[in-house]
Design a protein around this motif. Structure first.
Motif, PDB file in Angstrom:
ATOM      1  N   ALA A  21     -62.454  20.597  52.048  1.00 55.23           N
ATOM      2  CA  ALA A  21     -63.295  19.505  52.539  1.00 55.23           C
ATOM      3  C   ALA A  21     -62.444  18.269  52.820  1.00 55.23           C
ATOM      4  O   ALA A  21     -61.369  18.085  52.240  1.00 55.23           O
ATOM      5  N   ARG A  22     -62.957  17.447  53.735  1.00 55.42           N
ATOM      6  CA  ARG A  22     -62.332  16.154  54.037  1.00 55.42           C
ATOM      7  C   ARG A  22     -62.752  15.139  52.978  1.00 55.42           C
ATOM      8  O   ARG A  22     -63.564  15.435  52.108  1.00 55.42           O
ATOM      9  N   THR A  23     -62.255  13.924  53.126  1.00 57.03           N
ATOM     10  CA  THR A  23     -62.598  12.844  52.198  1.00 57.03           C
ATOM     11  C   THR A  23     -64.085  12.539  52.235  1.00 57.03           C
ATOM     12  O   THR A  23     -64.695  12.232  51.210  1.00 57.03           O
ATOM     13  N   ASP A  24     -64.708  12.644  53.418  1.00 55.89           N
ATOM     14  CA  ASP A  24     -66.134  12.338  53.540  1.00 55.89           C
ATOM     15  C   ASP A  24     -67.031  13.489  53.075  1.00 55.89           C
ATOM     16  O   ASP A  24     -68.251  13.372  53.077  1.00 55.89           O
ATOM     17  N   GLY A  25     -66.457  14.634  52.689  1.00 54.66           N
ATOM     18  CA  GLY A  25     -67.227  15.754  52.172  1.00 54.66           C
ATOM     19  C   GLY A  25     -67.534  16.820  53.200  1.00 54.66           C
ATOM     20  O   GLY A  25     -68.102  17.860  52.872  1.00 54.66           O
ATOM     21  N   SER A  26     -67.183  16.598  54.476  1.00 49.12           N
ATOM     22  CA  SER A  26     -67.459  17.606  55.502  1.00 49.12           C
ATOM     23  C   SER A  26     -66.535  18.803  55.325  1.00 49.12           C
ATOM     24  O   SER A  26     -65.377  18.673  54.919  1.00 49.12           O
ATOM     25  N   VAL A  27     -67.050  19.987  55.653  1.00 45.49           N
ATOM     26  CA  VAL A  27     -66.334  21.246  55.413  1.00 45.49           C
ATOM     27  C   VAL A  27     -65.280  21.481  56.493  1.00 45.49           C
ATOM     28  O   VAL A  27     -65.561  21.343  57.684  1.00 45.49           O
ATOM     29  N   ILE A  28     -64.081  21.855  56.073  1.00 45.14           N
ATOM     30  CA  ILE A  28     -63.022  22.238  57.006  1.00 45.14           C
ATOM     31  C   ILE A  28     -62.897  23.753  57.054  1.00 45.14           C
ATOM     32  O   ILE A  28     -62.770  24.338  58.118  1.00 45.14           O
ATOM     33  N   PHE A  29     -62.925  24.393  55.886  1.00 48.13           N
ATOM     34  CA  PHE A  29     -62.830  25.854  55.871  1.00 48.13           C
ATOM     35  C   PHE A  29     -63.521  26.422  54.648  1.00 48.13           C
ATOM     36  O   PHE A  29     -63.730  25.736  53.644  1.00 48.13           O
ATOM     37  N   ARG A  30     -63.879  27.688  54.765  1.00 48.49           N
ATOM     38  CA  ARG A  30     -64.343  28.513  53.649  1.00 48.49           C
ATOM     39  C   ARG A  30     -63.610  29.833  53.802  1.00 48.49           C
ATOM     40  O   ARG A  30     -63.772  30.514  54.811  1.00 48.49           O
ATOM     41  N   ARG A  31     -62.822  30.203  52.810  1.00 46.93           N
ATOM     42  CA  ARG A  31     -62.009  31.410  52.926  1.00 46.93           C
ATOM     43  C   ARG A  31     -62.104  32.262  51.680  1.00 46.93           C
ATOM     44  O   ARG A  31     -62.268  31.765  50.574  1.00 46.93           O
ATOM     45  N   LYS A  32     -61.949  33.564  51.901  1.00 50.10           N
ATOM     46  CA  LYS A  32     -61.877  34.546  50.818  1.00 50.10           C
ATOM     47  C   LYS A  32     -60.445  35.061  50.824  1.00 50.10           C
ATOM     48  O   LYS A  32     -59.977  35.572  51.845  1.00 50.10           O
ATOM     49  N   LEU A  33     -59.728  34.913  49.698  1.00 51.84           N
ATOM     50  CA  LEU A  33     -58.301  35.227  49.637  1.00 51.84           C
ATOM     51  C   LEU A  33     -57.979  36.068  48.408  1.00 51.84           C
ATOM     52  O   LEU A  33     -58.625  35.932  47.374  1.00 51.84           O
ATOM     53  N   SER A  34     -56.927  36.881  48.510  1.00 53.02           N
ATOM     54  CA  SER A  34     -56.417  37.566  47.316  1.00 53.02           C
ATOM     55  C   SER A  34     -55.467  36.599  46.608  1.00 53.02           C
ATOM     56  O   SER A  34     -55.137  35.538  47.139  1.00 53.02           O
ATOM     57  N   GLY A  35     -55.000  36.971  45.421  1.00 52.31           N
ATOM     58  CA  GLY A  35     -54.112  36.094  44.655  1.00 52.31           C
ATOM     59  C   GLY A  35     -52.837  35.745  45.404  1.00 52.31           C
ATOM     60  O   GLY A  35     -52.437  34.589  45.485  1.00 52.31           O
ATOM     61  N   ALA A  36     -52.172  36.751  45.994  1.00 50.48           N
ATOM     62  CA  ALA A  36     -50.926  36.516  46.723  1.00 50.48           C
ATOM     63  C   ALA A  36     -51.206  35.710  47.997  1.00 50.48           C
ATOM     64  O   ALA A  36     -50.435  34.809  48.344  1.00 50.48           O
ATOM     65  N   GLN A  37     -52.303  36.011  48.678  1.00 49.76           N
ATOM     66  CA  GLN A  37     -52.654  35.277  49.891  1.00 49.76           C
ATOM     67  C   GLN A  37     -52.964  33.822  49.578  1.00 49.76           C
ATOM     68  O   GLN A  37     -52.659  32.938  50.383  1.00 49.76           O
ATOM     69  N   SER A  38     -53.578  33.569  48.414  1.00 53.45           N
ATOM     70  CA  SER A  38     -53.974  32.200  48.094  1.00 53.45           C
ATOM     71  C   SER A  38     -52.753  31.298  47.912  1.00 53.45           C
ATOM     72  O   SER A  38     -52.765  30.161  48.374  1.00 53.45           O
ATOM     73  N   LEU A  39     -51.699  31.789  47.273  1.00 56.71           N
ATOM     74  CA  LEU A  39     -50.492  30.976  47.121  1.00 56.71           C
ATOM     75  C   LEU A  39     -49.854  30.693  48.473  1.00 56.71           C
ATOM     76  O   LEU A  39     -49.405  29.578  48.735  1.00 56.71           O
ATOM     77  N   LYS A  40     -49.815  31.700  49.342  1.00 59.06           N
ATOM     78  CA  LYS A  40     -49.245  31.514  50.681  1.00 59.06           C
ATOM     79  C   LYS A  40     -50.098  30.511  51.462  1.00 59.06           C
ATOM     80  O   LYS A  40     -49.579  29.595  52.098  1.00 59.06           O
ATOM     81  N   PHE A  41     -51.419  30.684  51.413  1.00 62.85           N
ATOM     82  CA  PHE A  41     -52.338  29.802  52.123  1.00 62.85           C
ATOM     83  C   PHE A  41     -52.226  28.363  51.614  1.00 62.85           C
ATOM     84  O   PHE A  41     -52.153  27.413  52.413  1.00 62.85           O
ATOM     85  N   LEU A  42     -52.212  28.174  50.297  1.00 68.23           N
ATOM     86  CA  LEU A  42     -52.119  26.821  49.730  1.00 68.23           C
ATOM     87  C   LEU A  42     -50.761  26.186  49.993  1.00 68.23           C
ATOM     88  O   LEU A  42     -50.653  24.969  50.094  1.00 68.23           O
ATOM     89  N   GLY A  43     -49.717  27.011  50.123  1.00 69.77           N
ATOM     90  CA  GLY A  43     -48.398  26.491  50.471  1.00 69.77           C
ATOM     91  C   GLY A  43     -48.361  25.928  51.879  1.00 69.77           C
ATOM     92  O   GLY A  43     -47.585  25.022  52.185  1.00 69.77           O
ATOM     93  N   GLU A  44     -49.205  26.457  52.765  1.00 64.77           N
ATOM     94  CA  GLU A  44     -49.275  25.988  54.152  1.00 64.77           C
ATOM     95  C   GLU A  44     -50.135  24.736  54.298  1.00 64.77           C
ATOM     96  O   GLU A  44     -50.070  24.059  55.314  1.00 64.77           O
ATOM     97  N   GLN A  45     -50.966  24.428  53.302  1.00 65.75           N
ATOM     98  CA  GLN A  45     -51.854  23.266  53.364  1.00 65.75           C
ATOM     99  C   GLN A  45     -51.083  21.993  53.024  1.00 65.75           C
ATOM    100  O   GLN A  45     -50.121  22.026  52.251  1.00 65.75           O
ATOM    101  N   PRO A  46     -51.504  20.849  53.594  1.00 72.76           N
ATOM    102  CA  PRO A  46     -50.868  19.587  53.204  1.00 72.76           C
ATOM    103  C   PRO A  46     -51.181  19.285  51.738  1.00 72.76           C
ATOM    104  O   PRO A  46     -52.158  19.788  51.185  1.00 72.76           O
ATOM    105  N   THR A  47     -50.355  18.468  51.125  1.00 75.54           N
ATOM    106  CA  THR A  47     -50.553  18.123  49.716  1.00 75.54           C
ATOM    107  C   THR A  47     -51.933  17.493  49.537  1.00 75.54           C
ATOM    108  O   THR A  47     -52.298  16.557  50.252  1.00 75.54           O
ATOM    109  N   CYS A  48     -52.701  18.044  48.607  1.00 78.41           N
ATOM    110  CA  CYS A  48     -54.065  17.569  48.374  1.00 78.41           C
ATOM    111  C   CYS A  48     -54.471  17.900  46.944  1.00 78.41           C
ATOM    112  O   CYS A  48     -53.674  18.388  46.153  1.00 78.41           O
ATOM    113  N   VAL A  49     -55.727  17.653  46.620  1.00 80.19           N
ATOM    114  CA  VAL A  49     -56.283  17.975  45.306  1.00 80.19           C
ATOM    115  C   VAL A  49     -56.807  19.404  45.359  1.00 80.19           C
ATOM    116  O   VAL A  49     -57.557  19.764  46.262  1.00 80.19           O
ATOM    117  N   VAL A  50     -56.403  20.232  44.395  1.00 78.44           N
ATOM    118  CA  VAL A  50     -56.923  21.593  44.260  1.00 78.44           C
ATOM    119  C   VAL A  50     -57.664  21.637  42.928  1.00 78.44           C
ATOM    120  O   VAL A  50     -57.077  21.397  41.876  1.00 78.44           O
TER     121      VAL A  50
END
Length: 184
Positions: A21-50
């Motif tokens: 989600a963005r700062t205003d709460g609007s949705v950017i994505f909804r994804r279903k990921l495996s454990g290995a995919q999630s680390l790769k996916f989060l590594g590609e995202q800009p630094t944010c709060v998880v």
């Protein structure tokens, strides 16, 4: 600005659900990921709060995701429940986690280091029950009694076995290896 500011991550055994989600709460994505995919996916995202619900595996994943540069927030499950808007499913939980983490007055749990996790502590001097704490199999961890690995749910053999089966679960002092059950 199309940049994600918070990611709600619902941890399940094999599949994770991510809600960005963005700062205003609007949705950017909804994804279903495996454990290995999630680390790769989060590594590609800009630094944010998880944000994740606090559980045993959340500390492990919090350390791994924190190493990617993200800010980790663990929320007790009781604090997430009021933010679930519709039926209980994993994707709705991920959205509720992101919503709860964005609240300024929310209380968070600190991520434990590996040394503070219960399965990494040394056992000498403590009692080791036959029914070990659950949740350690997913990390491939086991306890050792007299130098032999003892996995959760495993039957002990040899000196500590109970051939008659009348004395209940094995109760062994990890420091001395003595059987602490009362004789039959």
């Amino acid at each position: 600005m199309n940049e994600v500011s918070i990611i709600g991550l619902d941890l399940v055994k094999k599949v994770f659900h991510a809600h960005g989600a963005r700062t205003d709460g609007s949705v950017i994505f909804r994804r279903k990921l495996s454990g290995a995919q999630s680390l790769k996916f989060l590594g590609e995202q800009p630094t944010c709060v998880v944000a994740m619900e606090a559980c045993a595996s959340a500390h492990h994943w919090g350390r791994a995701i924190g190493a990617l540069g993200h800010e980790i927030r663990l929320i007790p499950p009781a604090y997430v429940k009021p933010f679930v808007k519709r039926q209980k499913n994993d994707m709705a939980d991920a959205e509720a986690i992101a919503e709860a983490a964005s609240r300024p007055t929310m209380r968070f749990v600190a991520v434990k280091s590996e040394a503070r996790q219960p399965w990494s502590r040394p056992l000498p001097g403590r009692r080791l029950q036959g029914n070990l704490p659950r949740g350690h199999e997913e990390f491939g961890r086991c306890f050792k009694v007299l130098g032999q690995p003892v996995h959760h749910g495993a039957k002990m053999e040899g000196r500590h076995a109970d051939p008659v089966g009348q004395r209940g679960p094995v109760n062994v002092d990890a420091g001395t290896g003595q059987d602490l059950r009362l004789p039959v």
